[in-house]
Scaffold this active site. Structure first.
Site, mmCIF file in Angstrom:
data_model
loop_
_atom_site.group_PDB
_atom_site.id
_atom_site.type_symbol
_atom_site.label_atom_id
_atom_site.label_comp_id
_atom_site.label_asym_id
_atom_site.label_seq_id
_atom_site.Cartn_x
_atom_site.Cartn_y
_atom_site.Cartn_z
ATOM 1 N N ASP A 123 1.207 3.343 3.117
ATOM 2 C CA ASP A 123 0.130 3.672 2.975
ATOM 3 C C ASP A 123 1.052 5.411 2.345
ATOM 4 O OD1 ASP A 123 -2.210 4.977 2.094
ATOM 5 O OD2 ASP A 123 -3.118 4.998 4.042
ATOM 6 N N GLN A 130 -9.567 9.765 0.604
ATOM 7 C CA GLN A 130 -10.936 10.200 -0.142
ATOM 8 C C GLN A 130 -11.471 10.716 -0.532
ATOM 9 O OE1 GLN A 130 -9.821 6.732 -1.796
ATOM 10 N NE2 GLN A 130 -8.089 6.726 -0.726
ATOM 11 N N HIS A 139 0.431 -1.188 0.092
ATOM 12 C CA HIS A 139 0.150 0.178 -0.132
ATOM 13 C C HIS A 139 0.572 1.405 -0.270
ATOM 14 C CE1 HIS A 139 -3.868 2.152 1.744
ATOM 15 N NE2 HIS A 139 -3.556 2.671 0.880
ATOM 16 N N HIS A 168 -12.621 1.786 4.204
ATOM 17 C CA HIS A 168 -13.453 3.022 4.052
ATOM 18 C C HIS A 168 -14.671 2.603 4.395
ATOM 19 C CE1 HIS A 168 -10.032 6.356 3.670
ATOM 20 N NE2 HIS A 168 -9.336 5.240 2.309
ATOM 21 N N ARG A 186 -21.361 -1.997 22.623
ATOM 22 C CA ARG A 186 -22.497 -2.551 21.767
ATOM 23 C C ARG A 186 -23.027 -2.660 20.616
ATOM 24 N NH1 ARG A 186 -24.236 0.445 26.232
ATOM 25 N NH2 ARG A 186 -24.637 2.181 24.873
ATOM 26 N N HIS A 197 -5.608 -0.530 6.377
ATOM 27 C CA HIS A 197 -5.116 0.469 7.301
ATOM 28 C C HIS A 197 -5.766 0.531 8.499
ATOM 29 C CE1 HIS A 197 -7.967 3.083 5.453
ATOM 30 N NE2 HIS A 197 -6.945 3.426 4.104
ATOM 31 N N ALA A 251 -3.919 11.766 6.019
ATOM 32 C CA ALA A 251 -4.119 11.806 4.454
ATOM 33 C C ALA A 251 -2.713 11.499 3.972
ATOM 34 C CB ALA A 251 -4.552 13.666 3.888
ATOM 35 N N HIS A 289 -1.367 7.365 13.305
ATOM 36 C CA HIS A 289 -2.574 6.203 12.726
ATOM 37 C C HIS A 289 -2.590 5.448 14.213
ATOM 38 C CE1 HIS A 289 -1.220 7.792 9.053
ATOM 39 N NE2 HIS A 289 -2.649 7.922 8.498
ATOM 40 N N ASN A 313 -8.446 2.618 10.818
ATOM 41 C CA ASN A 313 -8.755 4.151 9.919
ATOM 42 C C ASN A 313 -9.491 4.031 8.702
ATOM 43 O OD1 ASN A 313 -5.965 6.432 11.289
ATOM 44 N ND2 ASN A 313 -5.528 3.712 11.353
#
Length: 388
Positions: free
Chosen positions: A277, A144, A63, A198, A230, A219, A311, A254, A222
């Site tokens: 990343d 993104q 990545h 994401h 719960r 990742h 980012a 991160h 994140n």
């Protein structure tokens, strides 16, 4: 001369460190590993003195988006080449060229550049492509660009595969979106690593995705629904599935060190993968950049959007390795997560270990985890190639 003898190195084997060892390299492969010191060199072998430093298998970054001011979404061969060089300079011998959510035109241009550069790399070898998006959830978009995010589109993905074919090795999606499970079924047929991130997937939705064929978390922690007692979400679902592996950005930003140790305790080195990343700021440092259609500011090595959203990162693989050890994980396990586990996940049978018959993809590290030289399939890269 392709054949080499590397002496006086502490060799990182899969489960132990072999001190003061000697490694024979022949025809681009590891030929022998011994502990006795040579008194006389064999004809046809170039001697290399490791000076008591660590010899580790080349790391594999599954990545990475850019480096040294170059973004692979530029769609140019120069960008791919610069990332290849930067990877090699920082201990990485193979990588997945990683996209961000974009227009189809920009994605196809990136794919064409990767296809052209394979076999022409001046540094780390391209092991394939990682598609991060565009089928991601706007609720967990992170950096993104929302204007490019969309629901899974099987016909669009088939077009991408027509262009890239077997180069697609990993695809990150949000499985809870309409069409997500159908897309997972298609990707499973293509024999790619199906990753989740994401994503706002619930625990139940993630369990369905893992049962359908997803096996990786991009990742981890994140860009996804957080753990709640719960509402355990995607992360706990991944912890419970033995076949699911987790990416970790170890940059002291991160992930908290305790979370890194928790991931390691639950998954072990076989279920955890170190990544960068990295965006194009890797190797350049602080400044202003355009990444994924956003203005990104890097300050003190941390990349953020204007609203403070993280980012990507600027960490390198050798620094991620160092920080993993600093955070309390053994050197052997850290190397396993940086080399052996990604090689297994990507189906690279002769990479990721220092073992007889394996490719001589090797890194010499000093005590500060600085790369002294990089070897790929038995060939030492030129010093200027590895300068970062």
């Amino acid at each position: 001369m392709n054949n080499k003898i590397i002496q006086h190195v502490n060799v990182l084997l899969p489960h132990q460190i072999l001190p003061s060892a000697t490694v024979w390299i022949a025809n681009g492969k590891v030929e022998r590993i011994e502990t006795q010191e040579l008194k006389k060199f064999e004809d046809g072998y170039e001697p290399i003195d490791g000076k008591g430093m660590w010899l580790i298998p080349g790391m594999i970054d599954v990545h990475i988006h850019g480096a040294n001011g170059y973004d692979m979404m530029d769609g140019t061969e120069a960008s791919i080449q610069e990332v290849s060089r930067a990877c090699a300079a920082t201990g990485c011998t193979s990588f997945l060229a990683t996209s961000v959510s974009s227009t189809m035109e920009d994605l196809l241009n990136m794919i064409h550049s990767v296809k052209f550069m394979i076999g022409r790399e001046q540094g780390a070898r391209i092991a394939g492509i990682h598609l991060e998006g565009p089928y991601l959830n706007p609720r967990r978009k992170g950096m993104q660009n929302e204007k490019y995010l969309r629901h899974p589109n099987l016909e669009e993905m088939k077009l991408i595969f027509q262009e890239a074919g077997s180069l697609i090795k990993m695809v990150t999606i949000a499985p809870e979106l309409p069409g997500g499970l159908e897309l997972i079924s298609f990707l499973k047929e293509q024999d790619v690593v199906i990753a989740i991130a994401h994503s706002d997937a619930t625990y139940e939705e993630a369990k369905l995705a893992f049962a359908a064929g997803a096996s990786h978390v991009t990742h981890c922690f994140n860009g996804m629904r957080p753990i709640h007692h719960r509402d355990p979400g995607l992360i706990v679902a991944a912890f419970e599935e033995p076949h699911v592996s987790l990416q970790a950005i170890v940059d002291q930003v991160h992930l908290h060190p305790a979370i890194i140790r928790l991931m390691h305790r639950l998954k072990g080195p076989e279920g955890m993968v170190l990544i960068t990343d990295a965006l194009q700021a890797m190797g350049l440092g602080d400044g202003n950049y355009i990444f994924g259609g956003h203005h990104v500011t890097v300050s003190e090595g941390i990349a953020r959007l204007a609203d403070g959203t993280l980012a990507s990162s600027t960490v390198t693989m050798n620094e991620a390795l160092r920080l993993t050890v600093v955070n309390g994980i053994s050197m052997t396990d850290a190397v396993h997560m940086a080399s052996t586990t990604p090689a297994r996940i990507l189906g690279l049978p002769h990479k990721g270990k220092i073992e007889v018959g394996y490719d001589a993809d090797l890194i010499l590290l000093d005590e500060r985890y600085q790369v002294q030289w990089t070897m790929i399939e038995g060939e030492l890269l030129r010093t200027e190639t590895c300068n970062i």
